[in-house]
Write a protein that holds these residues in place. Structure first.
Motif, PDB file in Angstrom:
ATOM      1  N   GLY A 175     -25.079  24.152 -39.582  1.00 21.56           N
ATOM      2  CA  GLY A 175     -23.868  23.548 -39.045  1.00 21.56           C
ATOM      3  C   GLY A 175     -23.977  23.349 -37.554  1.00 21.56           C
ATOM      4  N   ALA A 176     -22.824  23.163 -36.921  1.00 24.69           N
ATOM      5  CA  ALA A 176     -22.815  22.945 -35.472  1.00 24.69           C
ATOM      6  C   ALA A 176     -21.469  23.349 -34.902  1.00 24.69           C
ATOM      7  CB  ALA A 176     -23.090  21.480 -35.150  1.00 24.69           C
ATOM      8  N   VAL A 177     -21.513  23.876 -33.681  1.00 23.68           N
ATOM      9  CA  VAL A 177     -20.311  24.089 -32.876  1.00 23.68           C
ATOM     10  C   VAL A 177     -20.293  23.007 -31.813  1.00 23.68           C
ATOM     11  CG1 VAL A 177     -19.208  25.596 -31.191  1.00 23.68           C
ATOM     12  CG2 VAL A 177     -20.137  26.559 -33.291  1.00 23.68           C
ATOM     13  N   ALA A 178     -19.130  22.384 -31.615  1.00 24.34           N
ATOM     14  CA  ALA A 178     -19.028  21.268 -30.677  1.00 24.34           C
ATOM     15  C   ALA A 178     -17.786  21.403 -29.817  1.00 24.34           C
ATOM     16  CB  ALA A 178     -18.988  19.940 -31.440  1.00 24.34           C
ATOM     17  N   ILE A 179     -17.795  20.722 -28.685  1.00 22.30           N
ATOM     18  CA  ILE A 179     -16.610  20.590 -27.837  1.00 22.30           C
ATOM     19  C   ILE A 179     -16.427  19.119 -27.502  1.00 22.30           C
ATOM     20  CG2 ILE A 179     -16.657  22.898 -26.826  1.00 22.30           C
ATOM     21  CD1 ILE A 179     -18.147  21.726 -24.424  1.00 22.30           C
ATOM     22  N   SER A 180     -15.180  18.706 -27.358  1.00 22.65           N
ATOM     23  CA  SER A 180     -14.889  17.338 -26.935  1.00 22.65           C
ATOM     24  C   SER A 180     -14.163  17.372 -25.600  1.00 22.65           C
ATOM     25  CB  SER A 180     -14.043  16.609 -27.978  1.00 22.65           C
ATOM     26  OG  SER A 180     -12.776  17.223 -28.137  1.00 22.65           O
ATOM     27  N   LEU A 181     -14.495  16.394 -24.742  1.00 23.61           N
ATOM     28  CA  LEU A 181     -13.977  16.330 -23.387  1.00 23.61           C
ATOM     29  C   LEU A 181     -13.782  14.865 -23.001  1.00 23.61           C
ATOM     30  CD1 LEU A 181     -16.843  18.531 -21.933  1.00 23.61           C
ATOM     31  CD2 LEU A 181     -14.497  19.359 -22.169  1.00 23.61           C
ATOM     32  N   PRO A 182     -12.983  14.602 -21.961  1.00 22.73           N
ATOM     33  CA  PRO A 182     -13.001  13.256 -21.394  1.00 22.73           C
ATOM     34  C   PRO A 182     -14.423  12.907 -20.963  1.00 22.73           C
ATOM     35  CG  PRO A 182     -11.168  14.526 -20.513  1.00 22.73           C
ATOM     36  CD  PRO A 182     -12.031  15.493 -21.281  1.00 22.73           C
ATOM     37  N   ALA A 183     -14.830  11.673 -21.173  1.00 22.09           N
ATOM     38  CA  ALA A 183     -16.216  11.278 -20.902  1.00 22.09           C
ATOM     39  C   ALA A 183     -16.634  11.578 -19.464  1.00 22.09           C
ATOM     40  CB  ALA A 183     -16.392   9.797 -21.209  1.00 22.09           C
ATOM     41  N   ARG A 184     -15.709  11.500 -18.531  1.00 22.72           N
ATOM     42  CA  ARG A 184     -16.052  11.728 -17.125  1.00 22.72           C
ATOM     43  C   ARG A 184     -16.476  13.171 -16.856  1.00 22.72           C
ATOM     44  NH1 ARG A 184     -10.547  11.801 -17.563  1.00 22.72           N
ATOM     45  NH2 ARG A 184      -9.489  13.640 -16.674  1.00 22.72           N
ATOM     46  N   ARG A 185     -16.135  14.104 -17.769  1.00 24.19           N
ATOM     47  CA  ARG A 185     -16.454  15.519 -17.559  1.00 24.19           C
ATOM     48  C   ARG A 185     -17.738  15.952 -18.260  1.00 24.19           C
ATOM     49  NH1 ARG A 185     -12.097  19.227 -19.619  1.00 24.19           N
ATOM     50  NH2 ARG A 185     -13.641  20.735 -18.878  1.00 24.19           N
ATOM     51  N   LEU A 186     -18.413  15.047 -18.949  1.00 17.82           N
ATOM     52  CA  LEU A 186     -19.571  15.448 -19.745  1.00 17.82           C
ATOM     53  C   LEU A 186     -20.649  16.113 -18.895  1.00 17.82           C
ATOM     54  CD1 LEU A 186     -21.017  15.502 -22.468  1.00 17.82           C
ATOM     55  CD2 LEU A 186     -21.924  13.233 -21.957  1.00 17.82           C
ATOM     56  N   GLY A 187     -20.902  15.583 -17.704  1.00 14.51           N
ATOM     57  CA  GLY A 187     -21.963  16.131 -16.866  1.00 14.51           C
ATOM     58  C   GLY A 187     -21.712  17.549 -16.403  1.00 14.51           C
ATOM     59  N   SER A 188     -20.446  17.956 -16.350  1.00 13.30           N
ATOM     60  CA  SER A 188     -20.120  19.308 -15.884  1.00 13.30           C
ATOM     61  C   SER A 188     -19.816  20.271 -17.023  1.00 13.30           C
ATOM     62  CB  SER A 188     -18.910  19.245 -14.940  1.00 13.30           C
ATOM     63  OG  SER A 188     -17.766  18.744 -15.624  1.00 13.30           O
ATOM     64  N   ALA A 189     -19.980  19.827 -18.256  1.00 11.83           N
ATOM     65  CA  ALA A 189     -19.672  20.690 -19.404  1.00 11.83           C
ATOM     66  C   ALA A 189     -20.652  21.860 -19.459  1.00 11.83           C
ATOM     67  CB  ALA A 189     -19.751  19.893 -20.699  1.00 11.83           C
TER      68      ALA A 189
END
Length: 245
Positions: free
Chosen positions: A211-225
């Motif tokens: 399986g997988a664990v995931a998080i969703s964020l505004p696209a602008r925050r992807l680099g700082s995730a």
């Protein structure tokens, strides 16, 4: 004084028959079931016919055994038993990264979303396309596809079209295979499923589960995730899955 609950006798009798069949290691004849449960034989046959018709029992040459619907119930029961262990992990991840957290598992040839931890400050993605139809466009889908062997991946992709969901969606199977081989242990989807939204995911694996664990964020925050937070959550989920019967 509380009123006595209204009970439906036929349901009770059917459940008692299921219990009697489940308690035996071998198929049980109708006459034995009637004696065990204390029912008239005609009533027993009537209930058994119904249980067989609905898939909760199957009729064999030497008696009755549990049917396919009971196996399905066992699977779902196992997942329900898992949620109290998994949900605190997902909520902690949500609060740490300020984004919705997800757990998905590969089961019966498809990808299934098991749980979501979201909230007013961390809304979940609008899943406008079914999870099982969009593995190529989601971070957790790519995670799971990468964990399948080549035959399993070919089988999955042969049954699911690489639908064009946004201008960023990968729709070429060769490009998808290349991305899967280059992503390491953390996969991303940058506006591939939904414009304005990005996801990160990492694999959950035990001897009996993928399986997988995931998080969703505004696209602008992807680099700082924070990828490390995601990895820690996946490790905790893997441990919980490993001890779930």
């Amino acid at each position: 004084m509380a009123a006595e609950p209204t009970l439906i006798g036929s349901v009770q009798r059917a459940l008692h028959l299921l219990d009697a069949v489940g308690a035996s290691e071998r198929p049980v004849p109708a006459k034995v079931l009637a004696r065990t449960v204390g029912l008239p034989l005609p009533t027993t046959y009537h209930l058994l016919r119904t249980l067989v018709h609905e898939g909760y029992l199957c009729k064999l040459d030497d008696g009755y055994a549990l049917g396919s619907q009971v196996s399905g119930l066992r699977q779902h029961t196992s997942l329900h038993a898992l949620l109290p262990k998994i949900r605190p992990v997902l909520r902690a991840l949500r609060d740490e990264v300020h984004g919705a957290a997800y757990l998905s598992l590969y089961s019966d040839g498809d990808i299934k979303l098991i749980d979501i931890a979201d909230g007013p400050a961390a809304p979940s993605v609008d899943l406008w396309v079914g999870v099982h139809e969009s593995a190529h466009a989601t971070a957790f889908g790519k995670c799971i596809l990468s964990g399948l062997d080549s035959e399993g991946r070919r089988d999955y992709l042969s049954r699911h079209r690489l639908a064009d969901l946004t201008p960023h969606t990968i729709t070429d199977s060769r490009v998808l295979e290349q991305r899967l081989s280059q992503s390491g242990d953390v996969f991303n989807d940058r506006e591939e499923y939904l414009l304005g939204t990005a996801c990160l995911a990492t694999t959950v694996r035990t001897p009996g589960a993928l399986g997988a664990v995931a998080i969703s964020l505004p696209a602008r925050r992807l680099g700082s995730a924070p990828s490390q937070s995601l990895r820690r959550a996946a490790q905790r989920v893997s441990r919980a899955l490993a001890v779930t019967p």
